[in-house]
Structures are given as C-alpha cells and as structure tokens.
Design a protein around this motif. Structure first.
Motif, short mmCIF file in Angstrom:
data_model
loop_
_atom_site.label_atom_id
_atom_site.label_comp_id
_atom_site.label_asym_id
_atom_site.label_seq_id
_atom_site.Cartn_x
_atom_site.Cartn_y
_atom_site.Cartn_z
N UNK A 74 0.69 -1.17 -0.19
CA UNK A 74 -0.04 -0.37 0.40
C UNK A 74 0.85 1.08 0.24
N UNK A 75 1.60 1.48 0.98
CA UNK A 75 2.27 2.35 0.70
C UNK A 75 3.66 2.99 -0.53
N UNK A 76 3.51 1.56 -1.36
CA UNK A 76 4.89 1.40 -2.15
C UNK A 76 4.15 1.52 -3.62
N UNK A 77 2.97 0.89 -3.48
CA UNK A 77 1.79 1.68 -4.21
C UNK A 77 2.13 0.09 -6.03
N UNK A 78 2.44 -0.86 -4.69
CA UNK A 78 3.07 -1.81 -5.67
C UNK A 78 2.22 -3.30 -5.71
N UNK A 100 -6.84 -4.28 9.54
CA UNK A 100 -7.00 -3.48 8.68
C UNK A 100 -6.93 -4.33 7.61
N UNK A 101 -7.47 -3.29 6.21
CA UNK A 101 -7.46 -3.57 4.72
C UNK A 101 -7.01 -2.96 3.99
N UNK A 102 -6.09 -3.21 2.56
CA UNK A 102 -5.86 -1.68 2.01
C UNK A 102 -5.57 -2.20 0.73
N UNK A 111 -2.64 4.54 -8.36
CA UNK A 111 -2.25 4.45 -6.78
C UNK A 111 -1.11 5.73 -6.03
N UNK A 112 -0.09 5.84 -6.94
CA UNK A 112 0.72 7.07 -6.59
C UNK A 112 0.03 8.63 -6.87
N UNK A 113 -1.49 8.68 -7.31
CA UNK A 113 -2.22 9.80 -7.26
C UNK A 113 -3.13 10.02 -6.56
N UNK A 114 -3.01 8.97 -5.35
CA UNK A 114 -3.94 9.05 -4.39
C UNK A 114 -4.71 7.72 -4.86
N UNK A 115 -5.05 7.45 -5.60
CA UNK A 115 -5.98 6.54 -5.78
C UNK A 115 -6.17 4.87 -4.85
N UNK A 116 -5.87 4.87 -3.70
CA UNK A 116 -5.78 3.91 -2.54
C UNK A 116 -6.63 4.30 -1.50
N UNK A 117 -7.02 3.07 -0.55
CA UNK A 117 -8.15 3.07 0.58
C UNK A 117 -7.26 2.45 1.39
N UNK A 118 -7.39 2.62 2.92
CA UNK A 118 -7.19 1.98 3.83
C UNK A 118 -8.38 1.39 4.92
#
Length: 182
Positions: A74-78, A100-102, A111-118
């Motif tokens: 999640x942190x590295x967008x991998x 927690x779910x990522x 993802x690097x542009x912010x499309x991620x959910x925790x």
C-alpha cells in the motif's frame, strides 16, 4: 418440547436476519466512485466498517482495477505478482475478517496519484437480546485481528451472492429438520 424448539427456531431466524439487516454496503467514494482525484482516507474517516459489511468499487471496466494488498505494498503502491485483481467495474467485497485492509488501483500511476484506500474492520457488537452466546461464554478461542502486514489471501474474494445462497440452504435444512419433529 415443541414450543421450546419453535422458540429456538424463531430466535435463530431473527438473529440471522437481524445480522443481515445490520450489514451496510459502502460505495467507495460515494457518487464519485473509484477514481483518481478522490481522497479516500477522508472518505473513510467518518465511517465504521464491521464484519459483514460490503465495499462496492464502481469505475469504468477496462480503465481501472482494484487490488487488495498488504501495508507495505500500500505504501509503495506495488501490485504483488500473485494478488487477485478485480476489474469488472462494479466489484463487491464482503468484509469477512477484522483488522486493517488496504486496497489500491492496479492501473498505471493511479495509486501514486492517491487512488488507494485503507480501512479498519471492527468486530460487530452483539445485540443484548441475541440468543447467540457471547465470545466470552464460548469454549472456543475468540478470533484475533489479522496482522497489519499480512499478505492478502490468494483465494477468490467473498461475494454477497455466495454468502446468501449458503445461508438459504443452511436455514432451509435447519427449519426442515426442526419442524419435522414438531
């Protein structure tokens, strides 16, 4: 004897349906859906996610995807090589374990542009009148939250359709078995 079986059966059915009625479906990003340009941490901040709730990711199929990852990915967008990737454009994920779910987008730099959910899934609280025993009264050990950095399972994600069909079969069998003797 017949009355106690009937009462037990009624309480069981009421518990099952009340649990189903309490579960919520969260459309990730609300009307904006799963897309670049939405701050999903702000979206999730005022929500409480419980076991049995669902996350629905809406987006244009073929132009995005959803990948469940662990904390470091999640942190590295991998996107891990073996991670299941959802791409239907209307993906529903049932929250079946707590912790927690990522989730990240599997497309290009989304993802690097912010499309991620925790999110953090919390155990559902039992209602005080529920006939189901509390975990403290149960002889089996209580569940523990998933570790933060645990990799996601490679098993297919649970869908609401599968959960409902199994429930119907089990419920029918229990009613049939208990009412035969009444």
């Amino acid at each position: 004897m017949a009355l106690s079986r009937a009462l037990f059966l009624f309480a069981l059915i009421a518990t099952i349906f009340s649990t189903m009625a309490v579960a919520k479906d969260f459309v990730v990003g609300d009307e904006k859906g799963w897309t670049v340009g939405v701050d999903y941490q702000v979206w999730a901040a005022n929500k409480l996610f419980h076991l049995g709730d669902t996350l629905t990711f809406k987006y244009v199929a073929g132009k995005d995807s959803v990948v469940r990852v662990n904390g470091s990915d999640f942190q590295s967008c991998s996107v891990p090589w073996a991670a299941p990737v959802l791409g239907s454009g209307h993906d529903t994920v049932v929250l079946t374990t707590y912790g927690r779910r990522w989730y990240i987008s599997g497309f290009a730099n989304h993802c690097k542009n912010g499309q991620k959910l925790l999110i953090t899934v919390v155990p559902s609280q039992q209602l005080p009148w529920s006939p189901v025993p509390s975990p403290s009264a149960s002889p089996s050990p209580s569940p523990t939250p998933a570790p933060e950095a645990a990799p996601p399972s490679n098993a297919p994600w649970t869908t609401t359709v599968a959960r409902r069909s199994l429930l119907s079969k089990k419920l029918f069998k229990m009613i049939h078995t208990n009412l035969i003797d009444v």
